[in-house]
Design a protein around this motif. Structure first.
Motif, short mmCIF file in Angstrom:
data_model
loop_
_atom_site.label_atom_id
_atom_site.label_comp_id
_atom_site.label_asym_id
_atom_site.label_seq_id
_atom_site.Cartn_x
_atom_site.Cartn_y
_atom_site.Cartn_z
N ARG A 53 5.15 7.52 -7.17
CA ARG A 53 4.51 8.80 -7.47
C ARG A 53 5.50 9.73 -7.22
O ARG A 53 5.73 11.28 -7.59
N ALA A 54 6.17 9.94 -6.10
CA ALA A 54 7.35 10.79 -5.64
C ALA A 54 8.47 10.68 -6.41
O ALA A 54 9.05 11.70 -6.41
N ASP A 66 2.74 5.45 -3.54
CA ASP A 66 3.45 6.72 -3.02
C ASP A 66 4.86 7.09 -3.29
O ASP A 66 5.30 8.01 -3.79
N TYR A 67 5.64 5.98 -3.25
CA TYR A 67 6.87 6.17 -3.56
C TYR A 67 7.08 6.22 -5.26
O TYR A 67 8.05 6.86 -5.47
N CYS A 70 1.72 4.79 -12.10
CA CYS A 70 1.55 5.98 -11.24
C CYS A 70 2.01 7.31 -12.04
O CYS A 70 2.41 8.30 -11.33
N GLN A 91 0.70 -1.25 -0.03
CA GLN A 91 0.17 -0.03 -0.15
C GLN A 91 0.84 1.29 0.00
O GLN A 91 0.29 2.47 -0.35
N VAL A 92 2.04 1.24 0.34
CA VAL A 92 2.95 2.44 0.13
C VAL A 92 3.65 2.53 -1.02
O VAL A 92 4.12 3.58 -1.45
#
Length: 125
Positions: free
Chosen positions: A24-25, A21-22, A48, A17-18
């Protein structure tokens, strides 16, 4: 020892689930594999909106549409990777084009498209 601790951070494996985020960053995801059966990391990053720079091996050849969703590199020479990455970092417009292409390319690998391709193969048989 390389003096890059202020700009490079190594992370332990992250929970599923993380990962988005990685991805997209990140500005670019790099997959310098010597062997890759499918290229799931490359597809997840592209889904992403993150372009991928990867070795032209195995499943990465299918997972990355070179010039559209990222760039495939022949060989594993770090200088070649550095040159490609430097050119992308210096050209935000090109990264934006690849980002848009990455989302489009990754969308071709959803379950609906996969089922459709399997049905086409079965029908042809």
């Amino acid at each position: 020892s390389l003096g890059i601790a202020d700009i490079v951070r190594f992370e332990r494996p992250a929970p599923q689930q993380v990962l988005a985020d990685y991805y997209r960053a990140a500005d670019i995801t790099v997959v310098p594999s010597y062997n890759e059966s499918f290229g799931l990391v490359a597809l997840e990053a592209q889904a992403c909106g993150t372009p991928v720079v990867a070795a032209r091996v195995g499943g990465l050849v299918t997972a990355v549409d070179s010039g559209v969703s990222g760039l495939l590199i022949d060989g594993h020479d770090p200088r070649h990777y550095a040159a490609v990455l430097q050119s992308l970092v210096a050209d935000p417009g090109r990264r934006a084009e690849l980002s848009a292409g990455a989302i489009g390319h990754a969308s071709e690998f959803g379950w609906g498209a996969t089922v459709e391709r399997i049905l086409q193969v079965y029908s042809a048989l």
